[in-house]
Motif scaffolding. Sequence first.
Motif, PDB file in Angstrom:
ATOM      1  N   LEU A 103       0.848  -1.189   0.000  1.00 55.30           N
ATOM      2  CA  LEU A 103       0.000   0.000   0.000  1.00 55.30           C
ATOM      3  C   LEU A 103       0.885   1.242   0.000  1.00 55.30           C
ATOM      4  CD1 LEU A 103      -1.429  -2.212   2.046  1.00 55.30           C
ATOM      5  CD2 LEU A 103      -2.930  -0.325   2.471  1.00 55.30           C
ATOM      6  N   PHE A 104       0.505   2.243  -0.760  1.00 55.35           N
ATOM      7  CA  PHE A 104       1.167   3.536  -0.699  1.00 55.35           C
ATOM      8  C   PHE A 104       0.437   4.376   0.332  1.00 55.35           C
ATOM      9  CE2 PHE A 104       2.566   2.036  -4.784  1.00 55.35           C
ATOM     10  CZ  PHE A 104       3.889   2.446  -4.810  1.00 55.35           C
ATOM     11  N   LEU A 105       1.192   4.961   1.237  1.00 55.70           N
ATOM     12  CA  LEU A 105       0.608   5.778   2.301  1.00 55.70           C
ATOM     13  C   LEU A 105       1.251   7.153   2.294  1.00 55.70           C
ATOM     14  CD1 LEU A 105       0.878   3.210   5.237  1.00 55.70           C
ATOM     15  CD2 LEU A 105      -1.114   3.643   3.796  1.00 55.70           C
ATOM     16  N   GLU A 106       0.453   8.172   2.539  1.00 57.39           N
ATOM     17  CA  GLU A 106       1.017   9.506   2.727  1.00 57.39           C
ATOM     18  C   GLU A 106       1.877   9.477   3.979  1.00 57.39           C
ATOM     19  OE1 GLU A 106      -1.528  13.072   2.225  1.00 57.39           O
ATOM     20  OE2 GLU A 106      -3.086  11.527   1.982  1.00 57.39           O
ATOM     21  N   ASN A 107       2.983  10.194   3.952  1.00 58.21           N
ATOM     22  CA  ASN A 107       3.882  10.241   5.097  1.00 58.21           C
ATOM     23  C   ASN A 107       3.441  11.355   6.035  1.00 58.21           C
ATOM     24  OD1 ASN A 107       5.927   9.865   6.851  1.00 58.21           O
ATOM     25  ND2 ASN A 107       7.586  10.284   5.412  1.00 58.21           N
ATOM     26  N   ARG A 108       2.384  11.042   6.804  1.00 57.68           N
ATOM     27  CA  ARG A 108       1.897  11.990   7.807  1.00 57.68           C
ATOM     28  C   ARG A 108       1.265  11.203   8.949  1.00 57.68           C
ATOM     29  NH1 ARG A 108      -3.731  13.150   7.153  1.00 57.68           N
ATOM     30  NH2 ARG A 108      -4.519  12.261   5.228  1.00 57.68           N
ATOM     31  N   PRO A 109       1.143  11.812  10.117  1.00 59.41           N
ATOM     32  CA  PRO A 109       0.644  11.094  11.292  1.00 59.41           C
ATOM     33  C   PRO A 109      -0.725  10.445  11.046  1.00 59.41           C
ATOM     34  CG  PRO A 109       1.546  13.214  11.946  1.00 59.41           C
ATOM     35  CD  PRO A 109       1.536  13.188  10.436  1.00 59.41           C
ATOM     36  N   GLY A 110      -0.859   9.218  11.521  1.00 57.83           N
ATOM     37  CA  GLY A 110      -2.132   8.513  11.444  1.00 57.83           C
ATOM     38  C   GLY A 110      -2.324   7.657  10.217  1.00 57.83           C
ATOM     39  N   ARG A 111      -1.493   7.840   9.189  1.00 59.35           N
ATOM     40  CA  ARG A 111      -1.712   7.088   7.940  1.00 59.35           C
ATOM     41  C   ARG A 111      -1.316   5.618   8.069  1.00 59.35           C
ATOM     42  NH1 ARG A 111      -5.416   8.192   4.867  1.00 59.35           N
ATOM     43  NH2 ARG A 111      -4.359   7.168   3.175  1.00 59.35           N
ATOM     44  N   LEU A 112      -0.391   5.282   8.925  1.00 57.66           N
ATOM     45  CA  LEU A 112       0.003   3.887   9.089  1.00 57.66           C
ATOM     46  C   LEU A 112      -1.041   3.110   9.891  1.00 57.66           C
ATOM     47  CD1 LEU A 112       1.987   1.561   8.800  1.00 57.66           C
ATOM     48  CD2 LEU A 112       3.218   2.448  10.799  1.00 57.66           C
ATOM     49  N   GLY A 113      -1.572   3.717  10.902  1.00 60.09           N
ATOM     50  CA  GLY A 113      -2.514   3.011  11.772  1.00 60.09           C
ATOM     51  C   GLY A 113      -3.826   2.665  11.106  1.00 60.09           C
ATOM     52  N   ALA A 114      -4.284   3.506  10.196  1.00 56.27           N
ATOM     53  CA  ALA A 114      -5.611   3.295   9.596  1.00 56.27           C
ATOM     54  C   ALA A 114      -5.735   1.971   8.840  1.00 56.27           C
ATOM     55  CB  ALA A 114      -5.969   4.483   8.710  1.00 56.27           C
ATOM     56  N   PRO A 115      -4.828   1.626   7.931  1.00 58.56           N
ATOM     57  CA  PRO A 115      -4.991   0.333   7.252  1.00 58.56           C
ATOM     58  C   PRO A 115      -4.799  -0.852   8.196  1.00 58.56           C
ATOM     59  CG  PRO A 115      -2.930   1.373   6.578  1.00 58.56           C
ATOM     60  CD  PRO A 115      -3.698   2.382   7.370  1.00 58.56           C
ATOM     61  N   LEU A 116      -3.924  -0.688   9.184  1.00 58.36           N
ATOM     62  CA  LEU A 116      -3.717  -1.781  10.137  1.00 58.36           C
ATOM     63  C   LEU A 116      -4.972  -2.009  10.976  1.00 58.36           C
ATOM     64  CD1 LEU A 116      -0.037  -1.026  11.236  1.00 58.36           C
ATOM     65  CD2 LEU A 116      -0.861  -2.511   9.395  1.00 58.36           C
ATOM     66  N   GLU A 117      -5.650  -0.931  11.346  1.00 52.44           N
ATOM     67  CA  GLU A 117      -6.916  -1.075  12.070  1.00 52.44           C
ATOM     68  C   GLU A 117      -7.972  -1.739  11.191  1.00 52.44           C
ATOM     69  OE1 GLU A 117      -8.166   2.665  13.715  1.00 52.44           O
ATOM     70  OE2 GLU A 117      -6.246   2.935  14.746  1.00 52.44           O
ATOM     71  N   THR A 118      -7.964  -1.420   9.910  1.00 53.66           N
ATOM     72  CA  THR A 118      -8.948  -1.999   8.983  1.00 53.66           C
ATOM     73  C   THR A 118      -8.803  -3.518   8.917  1.00 53.66           C
ATOM     74  OG1 THR A 118      -9.020   0.017   7.668  1.00 53.66           O
ATOM     75  CG2 THR A 118      -9.721  -2.016   6.570  1.00 53.66           C
ATOM     76  N   ILE A 119      -7.587  -3.999   8.758  1.00 52.06           N
ATOM     77  CA  ILE A 119      -7.435  -5.456   8.676  1.00 52.06           C
ATOM     78  C   ILE A 119      -7.605  -6.113  10.047  1.00 52.06           C
ATOM     79  CG2 ILE A 119      -6.083  -5.448   6.540  1.00 52.06           C
ATOM     80  CD1 ILE A 119      -3.596  -5.953   8.176  1.00 52.06           C
TER      81      ILE A 119
END
Length: 146
Positions: free
Chosen positions: A8-24
């Motif tokens: 996945l490509f993620l914007e490099n800003r706070p909160g962007r890493l946690g969102a997809p991990l929470e989804t799965i």
Amino acid sequence: MKLQQLSLFLENRPGRLGAPLETIAKAGINILTLSLADTAQFGILRLIVREWDKAKQVLEDAGWVVNLTEVVAVDVLDRPGGLAEALAVLEGAGLNIEYMYAFSVRRGDKAILIFRFEDPDRAIAVLLEKGLHVVDGDELLSVVSA
């Protein structure tokens, strides 16, 4: 013998890493291993999960662009020089490693590394010919479950 990796490509800003991990996580999917690479503006999250097709679907349903990539898991001796010996086999065969990362499970005197090759089929053939153990998906999942 090849594994499916989600990217996945993620914007490099706070909160962007946690969102997809929470989804799965909400879909009940456990991450077996991951890698995060970054640049100034974006990052690439690479994941190995047991139910990759379900993870891909829930991530896409939540709005992420998900790419599937074939990677190869290889047992490497977990001692000084173990990785260098494996790399020498690959370099000797002229195989290009695009990237690699470690798996979080250790088996006896070996560690499992995930490799992305330009030509995974040729890499598997070379590794097997040189006596290195390529870990298939079922074997890898059984190690994680143990």
